[in-house]
Every structure is written in C-alpha cells, then in structure tokens.
Design a protein around this motif. Structure first.
Motif, short mmCIF file in Angstrom:
data_model
loop_
_atom_site.label_atom_id
_atom_site.label_comp_id
_atom_site.label_asym_id
_atom_site.label_seq_id
_atom_site.Cartn_x
_atom_site.Cartn_y
_atom_site.Cartn_z
N SER A 17 66.88 24.13 -57.16
CA SER A 17 68.13 24.24 -56.41
C SER A 17 69.34 23.90 -57.27
O SER A 17 69.23 23.17 -58.26
CB SER A 17 68.12 23.28 -55.20
N THR A 57 74.08 26.66 -46.90
CA THR A 57 73.25 25.46 -46.81
C THR A 57 74.03 24.41 -46.04
O THR A 57 75.26 24.46 -45.97
CB THR A 57 72.84 24.94 -48.21
N TRP A 101 66.68 25.49 -45.42
CA TRP A 101 65.48 24.69 -45.68
C TRP A 101 64.74 24.30 -44.42
O TRP A 101 63.73 23.61 -44.49
CB TRP A 101 65.88 23.43 -46.45
#
Length: 219
Positions: free
Chosen positions: A100, A138, A34
């Motif tokens: 998500s 992530t 991100w």
C-alpha cells in the motif's frame, strides 16, 4: 455505506476496550477498499445477524506501538454492532497487509475541550476529478480513549492508478450522528504527500446530523 458500518463496529470495539483499559490509546478500522460487508440471515446467541463486516484495523498499545489486526463484526437487524472479534496478523506465516501507499497524520481542533468518550474521527481519501461524482479511494474510522490529536493511517492499494486524479482528504469528528468538528475545505493531496505525515485542524460545527465528508457545515 462502509463508513457507517465500520463506525458502529469501532464503537462496539472501543467500548469493550475502554471497559478493560480506560486509558487505551486508539483503535482504527479501515473502510473501503479493505472492508467486506455481507448481508446474512443468521442467529447468534438469540440475536438476528443481518450484516457481517470483515476487514483490517490497528490498535495502539501503552508503549505507543501500533498492532495491525483483522476483524469480524456482526450487526443485528437494527444496525447495532453486537459482536466484535480480532485476530492479530502473523508475519511469520506471511499473513501481512497488502502492499500500500500510506497517507497518515493527525487530526485535532483548537477549542479547549476534552474529547467526548464517544467521539470518533472519520477520514477519507477521495478523488474529486469529477466534482459531481467524487470517488472514495480509502477511508478509516478512529476511536480514542483520551488522545487528541487523533492519528490516522489511510492505506491506498499500490496498484491504484493516480494519473489524472485529483486527490483530497476529507475529515470530520463525530459523536453519534452529531458533527462536532470538520475540515472547512478538503485538503489537497499530492504524490509528495504519500508516505509523510499530514496534520489536519478541524473547526467547530454548530450543526448536527450527517454531513458530506470533506466540507464543514457553517461554523
């Protein structure tokens, strides 16, 4: 490494928030996938800006609600964060986070000690199907003013394929370059864990310096 860059940005942000509100809850910055990290050659207020970091994060209010935001952070040529700016997401303008999967929970330790004011949690979701080349899917860096356990909210893009992957969470709590606490072993993650809360207990480390996330130095 995005975890290093966002850690420096989180430190800058938390210092400013703590000065205004010593009892702030937490601030969390998202790393891969991100975050965007770009090299620059600019001057801002006499400072040489070498890196611009942009991404998403969240801050907890006093009423315990979490407010998501977008951020821009500037690092100088020494790697120090010199500016941090946030803008709140506006759902009414369709400014929302991408769809998500969530892996959220808390991380704590058993020792009876207050959390150092500069302590941060670094947590990652990894694919270790290829042990010689684990993939970071992530990650997040969390700073807090007073709160232990520390919350985390890992977001995994919904279009991420999960078949054939071996997912684990790695986590460590750090103060500067010193590893204070870390997981003894990575915590396996199944499809059933997506969207539900996971509690992690980290153990004290006697070593300092950078460590491979997901495995603790000998305690």
């Amino acid at each position: 490494m995005s975890s290093v860059a966002i850690a420096r940005c989180a430190g800058k942000a938390s210092a400013a928030i703590r000065e205004a509100d010593p009892a702030f809850g937490f601030i969390a910055l998202d790393g891969m996938p991100w975050v965007t990290i770009e090299r620059t050659e600019e001057k801002v207020g006499g400072q040489t800006i070498a890196t611009t970091v942009t991404g998403t994060g969240a801050r907890r209010r006093r009423d315990h609600t979490a407010v998501p935001f977008r951020f821009t952070c500037l690092l100088n040529d020494k790697g120090e964060a010199v500016m941090f700016h946030t803008s709140q997401l506006l759902s009414r303008l369709r400014d929302d986070l991408p769809p998500s999967y969530f892996v959220n929970g808390t991380a704590t330790y058993l020792e009876r000690m207050a959390a150092p004011k500069d302590m941060e949690l670094r947590v990652q979701l990894l694919d270790v199907a290829n042990p010689s080349n684990p993939e970071i899917l992530t990650e997040q860096v969390v700073r807090t003013g007073w709160q232990v356990p520390l919350p985390f909210f890992l977001r995994l893009p919904k279009d991420t394929p999960t078949e054939g992957r071996k997912l684990v969470i790695g986590a460590r709590m750090m103060a500067g370059n010193e590893v204070l606490f870390a997981l003894k072993e990575p915590r396996p993650i199944s499809s059933a864990d997506l969207g539900r809360s996971i509690d992690l207990t980290l153990t004290k480390s006697r070593n300092s310096g950078p460590a491979v996330i997901g495995s603790a130095p000998p305690a």
